[in-house]
Enzyme design. Sequence first.
Site, mmCIF file in Angstrom:
data_model
loop_
_atom_site.group_PDB
_atom_site.id
_atom_site.type_symbol
_atom_site.label_atom_id
_atom_site.label_comp_id
_atom_site.label_asym_id
_atom_site.label_seq_id
_atom_site.Cartn_x
_atom_site.Cartn_y
_atom_site.Cartn_z
ATOM 1 N N CYS A 43 24.849 8.540 21.875
ATOM 2 C CA CYS A 43 25.004 7.090 22.003
ATOM 3 C C CYS A 43 26.400 6.641 22.417
ATOM 4 C CB CYS A 43 24.617 6.415 20.691
ATOM 5 S SG CYS A 43 22.869 6.529 20.277
ATOM 6 N N ASP A 276 20.655 4.923 27.302
ATOM 7 C CA ASP A 276 21.864 5.723 27.091
ATOM 8 C C ASP A 276 21.563 7.216 27.107
ATOM 9 O OD1 ASP A 276 20.484 5.551 24.691
ATOM 10 O OD2 ASP A 276 22.247 5.131 23.452
ATOM 11 N N HIS A 277 20.349 7.602 26.715
ATOM 12 C CA HIS A 277 19.895 8.998 26.772
ATOM 13 C C HIS A 277 18.446 9.017 26.329
ATOM 14 C CE1 HIS A 277 20.292 8.946 22.412
ATOM 15 N NE2 HIS A 277 21.535 8.512 22.572
#
Length: 444
Positions: A43, A276-277
Amino acid sequence: LVDDLRWDDLGVAGHPFAETPAIDRMAREGVRFLNAFATTPLCSPSRASILTGQYAHTHGIVDNTARDAASHALPTFAIPLQSAGYRTGFFGKWHMGNDDSPRPGFTQWVALRGQGEALDPQFNVNGTRVRESGYVTDLLTDHADRFIRESGEQPFLVFLAHKALHPNIVQHDDGSSSGVPGQDAGFIPAPRHAGRYANAPVPRRPNAGPAPVRKPALLRPLDGVPPLGPGTATPDRDVRARLEMLLAVDESLGRIVAILEESGRLDETVIVVLSDHGYFYGEHGLNEERRLAYEESARIPLIVRFPAVAKAGLTPAEMVQTIDLAPTVLELAGVADPAPRHGRSLVPLLRGERPPWRDSILVEYYSDTVFPRIRNMGYRAVRTEQHKLIRYLELPGMEELYDLKADPCELDNLIGSDREASARPALEAELSRLRRETGDAARP
């Protein structure tokens, strides 16, 4: 910006039951990148890379611990936009330490502290903490709504960083975490959406569930940590709840699009949807660990709608990264960029051009202590169109090498096989080049 959203969690990506009509519309009317990646699938570092266009080894936000002072000094793309006359607003999850105070570059600031709460959250509104009643996704959208309407004819930036799809936890200053006092832990959809997918069969990739093999870093015996396998995989209820959380995010986007349509500003506004991922749904037996270089963690959705530049319906296959967002936004805005950035503007790809493009990407991660299973698993990884090499910095001899064309689920580690010799030298050379060119060569 959606927290932990996988690239394949969307209706437009073929998900069998996820309802994402607003996001799907942006993909139809804009450009959806098929191979977008986080530079660091964690994050805080990823958010800093999105905002700066820099790798973590340059901007210094290398983990989720309290790096408050460093995050005040980030050269975000909001700073030159504000200097050029943009009204700039940040709304949501800053998540680089627990300091929720306003950051440079933003004229309006509405931030959660750390992870924030799903229900009745506390916000820092321009320096004053305020407790609001309701569901966090809806409340953040209310703030963005007012900001857009109040901007009038002034150009604006809205950076809307949702808490969803993250579970309801509190991150403490020492990096530890716990449930939110007085609230349920776990994934909390908006009350109106809870149970929407209660009976939906959860799709799984072929690498979900079975224990990993020939992944020595993951197979290390650790005290008190069970071996990976079906029992450690993400349960169906969590997958369903995450996608129920996504319903409010999609409604949020739909609200913003409607505001822009009402004011006649939709087609002159750049809209970007990304994550973000990713998140593991049991692949290799993994659940919350994220962080790792496998596709499910590093790969993200990325959609850009802007009819003046982005050709509707394009799906470029080029490898793009979170570091590309800052230079792209600044070029589209026509704003001079004084800061050094590792990323490249995506504008040529948005136009449908085929410029010379990168043949490889660097993915990096620094060890932290949140999940014992992946302690000491800091790595540098290089991914090409065909291969991925993962080199663990603190675990020598535990490298992994995959042929992504023959093995897209990363089940067959080629280290030690006859095929390693033909692929590894070029990948090692490419990894060294990427590290050298981005200022990371001095590290081990």
